[in-house]
Write a protein that holds these residues in place. Structure first.
Motif, PDB file in Angstrom:
ATOM      1  N   SER A  30     -17.212 -10.734 -17.086  1.00 37.47           N
ATOM      2  CA  SER A  30     -15.680 -12.033 -17.197  1.00 37.47           C
ATOM      3  C   SER A  30     -14.925 -11.986 -17.195  1.00 37.47           C
ATOM      4  CB  SER A  30     -15.830 -12.531 -18.669  1.00 37.47           C
ATOM      5  OG  SER A  30     -16.089 -12.138 -19.738  1.00 37.47           O
ATOM      6  N   GLN A  31     -13.895 -11.000 -18.255  1.00 37.04           N
ATOM      7  CA  GLN A  31     -12.535 -10.456 -18.512  1.00 37.04           C
ATOM      8  C   GLN A  31     -12.498  -9.543 -18.368  1.00 37.04           C
ATOM      9  OE1 GLN A  31     -12.655 -11.389 -22.913  1.00 37.04           O
ATOM     10  NE2 GLN A  31     -11.325 -13.581 -22.333  1.00 37.04           N
ATOM     11  N   PRO A  32     -11.958  -8.572 -17.147  1.00 34.25           N
ATOM     12  CA  PRO A  32     -12.095  -7.347 -16.712  1.00 34.25           C
ATOM     13  C   PRO A  32     -10.912  -6.722 -16.891  1.00 34.25           C
ATOM     14  CG  PRO A  32     -11.738  -8.702 -14.601  1.00 34.25           C
ATOM     15  CD  PRO A  32     -11.917  -9.810 -15.712  1.00 34.25           C
ATOM     16  N   GLY A  33     -10.504  -5.276 -17.762  1.00 37.44           N
ATOM     17  CA  GLY A  33      -9.646  -4.775 -18.131  1.00 37.44           C
ATOM     18  C   GLY A  33      -8.766  -3.640 -17.193  1.00 37.44           C
ATOM     19  N   HIS A  34      -9.164  -3.372 -15.648  1.00 38.12           N
ATOM     20  CA  HIS A  34      -8.671  -2.474 -15.207  1.00 38.12           C
ATOM     21  C   HIS A  34      -8.794  -3.306 -13.624  1.00 38.12           C
ATOM     22  CE1 HIS A  34      -7.611   1.171 -13.971  1.00 38.12           C
ATOM     23  NE2 HIS A  34      -8.482   1.563 -12.754  1.00 38.12           N
ATOM     24  N   VAL A  35      -7.656  -2.578 -12.729  1.00 38.42           N
ATOM     25  CA  VAL A  35      -7.213  -2.992 -11.298  1.00 38.42           C
ATOM     26  C   VAL A  35      -7.333  -1.950 -11.082  1.00 38.42           C
ATOM     27  CG1 VAL A  35      -5.570  -3.823 -11.782  1.00 38.42           C
ATOM     28  CG2 VAL A  35      -6.105  -4.823 -10.116  1.00 38.42           C
ATOM     29  N   GLY A  36      -7.409  -2.267  -9.526  1.00 38.39           N
ATOM     30  CA  GLY A  36      -7.068  -1.073  -8.257  1.00 38.39           C
ATOM     31  C   GLY A  36      -6.413  -2.177  -7.514  1.00 38.39           C
ATOM     32  N   MET A  37      -6.124  -1.298  -5.906  1.00 34.38           N
ATOM     33  CA  MET A  37      -5.717  -1.786  -5.006  1.00 34.38           C
ATOM     34  C   MET A  37      -6.345  -1.501  -3.899  1.00 34.38           C
ATOM     35  SD  MET A  37      -1.985  -1.983  -3.319  1.00 34.38           S
ATOM     36  CE  MET A  37      -1.106  -2.831  -3.558  1.00 34.38           C
ATOM     37  N   TYR A  38      -7.234  -2.158  -3.120  1.00 36.36           N
ATOM     38  CA  TYR A  38      -8.199  -1.328  -1.879  1.00 36.36           C
ATOM     39  C   TYR A  38      -7.233  -1.152  -0.751  1.00 36.36           C
ATOM     40  CZ  TYR A  38     -11.304  -1.412   2.018  1.00 36.36           C
ATOM     41  OH  TYR A  38     -11.732  -1.230   3.101  1.00 36.36           O
ATOM     42  N   ILE A  39      -7.017  -0.089  -0.018  1.00 38.13           N
ATOM     43  CA  ILE A  39      -5.894   0.847   1.007  1.00 38.13           C
ATOM     44  C   ILE A  39      -6.681   0.397   2.365  1.00 38.13           C
ATOM     45  CG2 ILE A  39      -4.844   1.676  -0.844  1.00 38.13           C
ATOM     46  CD1 ILE A  39      -6.119   4.209   0.618  1.00 38.13           C
ATOM     47  N   GLY A  40      -7.975   0.282   2.065  1.00 36.39           N
ATOM     48  CA  GLY A  40      -8.522  -0.049   3.918  1.00 36.39           C
ATOM     49  C   GLY A  40     -10.069   1.469   4.145  1.00 36.39           C
ATOM     50  N   LEU A  41      -9.915   1.630   5.149  1.00 39.73           N
ATOM     51  CA  LEU A  41     -11.068   2.639   5.558  1.00 39.73           C
ATOM     52  C   LEU A  41     -10.497   4.388   6.003  1.00 39.73           C
ATOM     53  CD1 LEU A  41     -12.895   0.409   7.567  1.00 39.73           C
ATOM     54  CD2 LEU A  41     -13.269   0.579   5.312  1.00 39.73           C
ATOM     55  N   GLY A  42     -11.244   5.361   5.213  1.00 37.64           N
ATOM     56  CA  GLY A  42     -11.129   5.965   5.718  1.00 37.64           C
ATOM     57  C   GLY A  42     -11.050   6.417   7.387  1.00 37.64           C
TER      58      GLY A  42
ATOM     59  N   VAL B  82       0.943  -1.510  -0.227  1.00 35.17           N
ATOM     60  CA  VAL B  82      -0.362   0.006  -0.442  1.00 35.17           C
ATOM     61  C   VAL B  82       0.293   0.962   0.340  1.00 35.17           C
ATOM     62  CG1 VAL B  82      -1.635   1.718   1.722  1.00 35.17           C
ATOM     63  CG2 VAL B  82      -2.001  -1.179   0.796  1.00 35.17           C
ATOM     64  N   VAL B  83       1.974   0.792   0.812  1.00 32.40           N
ATOM     65  CA  VAL B  83       2.731   2.535   0.513  1.00 32.40           C
ATOM     66  C   VAL B  83       3.578   2.188  -0.631  1.00 32.40           C
ATOM     67  CG1 VAL B  83       5.129   3.096   1.953  1.00 32.40           C
ATOM     68  CG2 VAL B  83       3.456   2.332   3.581  1.00 32.40           C
ATOM     69  N   PHE B  84       4.143   1.680  -1.105  1.00 28.06           N
ATOM     70  CA  PHE B  84       4.842   2.118  -2.458  1.00 28.06           C
ATOM     71  C   PHE B  84       4.000   2.333  -3.134  1.00 28.06           C
ATOM     72  CE2 PHE B  84       5.588   1.298  -7.038  1.00 28.06           C
ATOM     73  CZ  PHE B  84       7.451   1.110  -6.250  1.00 28.06           C
ATOM     74  N   ALA B  85       2.261   1.949  -3.573  1.00 27.39           N
ATOM     75  CA  ALA B  85       1.240   2.842  -4.509  1.00 27.39           C
ATOM     76  C   ALA B  85       0.961   3.565  -3.776  1.00 27.39           C
ATOM     77  CB  ALA B  85      -0.167   1.570  -4.207  1.00 27.39           C
ATOM     78  N   LEU B  86       0.883   4.008  -2.470  1.00 27.43           N
ATOM     79  CA  LEU B  86      -0.071   5.663  -2.701  1.00 27.43           C
ATOM     80  C   LEU B  86       1.614   6.562  -2.841  1.00 27.43           C
ATOM     81  CD1 LEU B  86      -1.187   4.893   1.320  1.00 27.43           C
ATOM     82  CD2 LEU B  86      -2.356   5.177  -1.591  1.00 27.43           C
ATOM     83  N   GLU B  87       2.830   6.234  -2.758  1.00 26.77           N
ATOM     84  CA  GLU B  87       3.865   6.988  -2.524  1.00 26.77           C
ATOM     85  C   GLU B  87       3.680   7.122  -4.222  1.00 26.77           C
ATOM     86  OE1 GLU B  87       6.109   8.044  -1.058  1.00 26.77           O
ATOM     87  OE2 GLU B  87       6.889   6.351   1.161  1.00 26.77           O
ATOM     88  N   GLN B  88       3.467   6.843  -5.066  1.00 27.02           N
ATOM     89  CA  GLN B  88       3.203   6.901  -6.196  1.00 27.02           C
ATOM     90  C   GLN B  88       2.356   7.972  -7.137  1.00 27.02           C
ATOM     91  OE1 GLN B  88       5.922   5.765  -7.514  1.00 27.02           O
ATOM     92  NE2 GLN B  88       6.501   4.835  -5.462  1.00 27.02           N
ATOM     93  N   LEU B  89       1.357   8.905  -5.878  1.00 29.09           N
ATOM     94  CA  LEU B  89      -0.162   9.566  -6.347  1.00 29.09           C
ATOM     95  C   LEU B  89       0.747  10.748  -6.695  1.00 29.09           C
ATOM     96  CD1 LEU B  89      -1.434   9.801  -2.666  1.00 29.09           C
ATOM     97  CD2 LEU B  89      -2.067   8.147  -3.991  1.00 29.09           C
ATOM     98  N   GLY B  90       0.028  11.107  -7.985  1.00 30.03           N
ATOM     99  CA  GLY B  90       0.478  11.849  -8.811  1.00 30.03           C
ATOM    100  C   GLY B  90       1.246  11.877  -9.916  1.00 30.03           C
ATOM    101  N   GLU B  91       1.690  10.796  -9.856  1.00 26.68           N
ATOM    102  CA  GLU B  91       2.532  10.731 -10.987  1.00 26.68           C
ATOM    103  C   GLU B  91       1.433   9.708 -12.513  1.00 26.68           C
ATOM    104  OE1 GLU B  91       5.933  10.015 -11.249  1.00 26.68           O
ATOM    105  OE2 GLU B  91       5.997  10.138  -9.748  1.00 26.68           O
ATOM    106  N   PRO B  92       2.057  10.211 -13.374  1.00 29.17           N
ATOM    107  CA  PRO B  92       0.414  10.127 -14.360  1.00 29.17           C
ATOM    108  C   PRO B  92       0.812   8.488 -15.030  1.00 29.17           C
ATOM    109  CG  PRO B  92       2.929  10.930 -15.671  1.00 29.17           C
ATOM    110  CD  PRO B  92       2.350  10.927 -13.969  1.00 29.17           C
ATOM    111  N   TYR B  93      -0.515   8.842 -15.703  1.00 28.05           N
ATOM    112  CA  TYR B  93      -0.850   7.128 -16.342  1.00 28.05           C
ATOM    113  C   TYR B  93      -0.462   7.431 -17.751  1.00 28.05           C
ATOM    114  CZ  TYR B  93      -3.538   3.151 -18.762  1.00 28.05           C
ATOM    115  OH  TYR B  93      -3.749   2.289 -19.447  1.00 28.05           O
ATOM    116  N   VAL B  94       0.164   5.851 -17.673  1.00 22.73           N
ATOM    117  CA  VAL B  94       0.342   5.898 -19.893  1.00 22.73           C
ATOM    118  C   VAL B  94       0.060   4.752 -19.705  1.00 22.73           C
ATOM    119  CG1 VAL B  94       2.730   6.616 -21.017  1.00 22.73           C
ATOM    120  CG2 VAL B  94       2.430   7.977 -19.616  1.00 22.73           C
ATOM    121  N   PHE B  95      -0.039   4.450 -20.832  1.00 20.50           N
ATOM    122  CA  PHE B  95      -0.551   2.890 -21.061  1.00 20.50           C
ATOM    123  C   PHE B  95       0.919   1.874 -21.305  1.00 20.50           C
ATOM    124  CE2 PHE B  95      -1.739  -0.227 -24.496  1.00 20.50           C
ATOM    125  CZ  PHE B  95      -2.362  -1.928 -23.300  1.00 20.50           C
TER     126      PHE B  95
END
Length: 336
Positions: free
Chosen positions: A285-297, A211-224
């Protein structure tokens, strides 16, 4: 948004206590913080986050089996030759028969659930290795070839990775200094990127690191197709985040949706779980997008981190925004 600290901890990994392990992080803008340190050169060979995480995983499985370190050396040299320490999916026309995974094991022999799972495939390799007479004392390439059964002209290829494999084993065996990413941030909400007020990081070591690694990337651009460290797509962010926690998962969404353990629904989710939705080019049946659950606010509502789409940046999103779209939830295989 890279903030690091150094801390000594008692870390349990793959069911084994690593007492007094030093958690050392690097603030390099060029490197990716992973178990074992930033992506770097080992014996003159460039290894990235995924490769180092795979190496640490293999060593951990060997230790978990109470096998001698030579088993790790042989397994690492084999995986380097077969997959370059990557948990490869089926590559279509470029695939070698029906071989997949770290050890390029045949699905028709091992089954997809074993060959495509880093822990199970390593275990299967070791099961065959230790059945070989005098495996600890024979040339590495000879016993590796006896397990893998490559073409005759390739039987000697494992030997060239022995020095690298020994160095990696020395690096990740108990008593050596290894690295992991640990955030030194204080007020998480002040970091922006959608982190909710009152949010607290998970306490479980591997989930926290991912989770920390993912949050450290906040603000970085999406590039396929981007693999970091300055730009990401949805699945590369998930892969590198879990690599930072010592868990190797596939690169693309269609393969990530098959790994680990299925989670029955949002109410059963834990931080670090991968959430799949159709996205713009997929389906239930064939999802094309993924995210990571980080918990509760602080308001008790769930949140996830994602790299959304072209023109957007890595951000935290309320779980409610994905209501009615969730196709699958998977929990990567982690230490219990």
């Amino acid at each position: 948004m890279k903030k690091w600290l150094i801390a000594g901890v008692l870390l349990t990994w793959l069911g084994l206590p690593l007492a007094g392990v030093l958690i050392a992080t690097a603030a390099s803008a060029d490197g990716i913080c992973v178990p074992g340190g930033p992506a770097d050169q080992v014996e003159g060979i460039d290894l990235d986050a995924e490769q180092l995480a795979s190496a640490q995983l293999i060593v951990g499985v060997v230790r978990d089996r109470d096998l001698p370190s030579q088993a790790a050396v042989i397994a690492l040299a084999t995986a380097m030759q077969e997959s370059s320490l990557r948990n490869l999916p089926n590559l279509g026309e470029r695939n070698d028969h029906d071989s997949i995974g770290l050890f390029q094991q045949r699905v028709s022999i091992y089954g997809a659930a074993t060959a495509g799972d880093p822990v199970k495939s390593t275990t299967a390799f070791l099961d065959r290795l230790i059945q070989i007479d005098r495996w600890q004392h024979r040339p590495l390439t000879e016993v590796a070839a006896e397990v893998q059964r490559p073409r005759e002209d390739l039987r000697g290829e494992y030997a060239k990775w022995e020095r690298l494999a020994q160095t990696l084993t020395d690096r990740f065996w108990p008593g050596v200094i290894v690295g992991a990413c640990v955030s030194g941030v204080g007020d998480l909400a002040a970091m922006g990127g959608g982190i909710p007020e009152g949010y607290r990081l998970p306490t479980e070591t591997q989930a926290r690191t991912a989770v920390v690694f993912a949050l450290e990337q906040l603000g970085e651009p999406y590039v396929f197709g981007a693999n970091g460290p300055e730009a990401w797509d949805c699945s590369s962010l998930m892969q590198k985040s879990w690599a930072a926690a010592g868990v190797a998962i596939p690169r693309v969404t269609r393969d990530q949706v098959r790994i680990g353990v299925s989670v029955p629904g949002p109410s059963a989710m834990r931080p670090g779980d991968l959430i799949f939705i159709p996205g713009s080019g997929g389906s239930m049946s064939q999802p094309g997008h993924v995210g990571m659950y980080i918990g509760l606010g602080g308001d008790g509502q769930g949140h996830l981190v994602q790299a959304p789409h072209t023109g957007d940046v890595v951000k935290v999103t309320p779980l409610s925004a994905w209501a009615g779209q969730i196709a699958a939830i998977r929990r990567p295989a982690v230490a219990s």
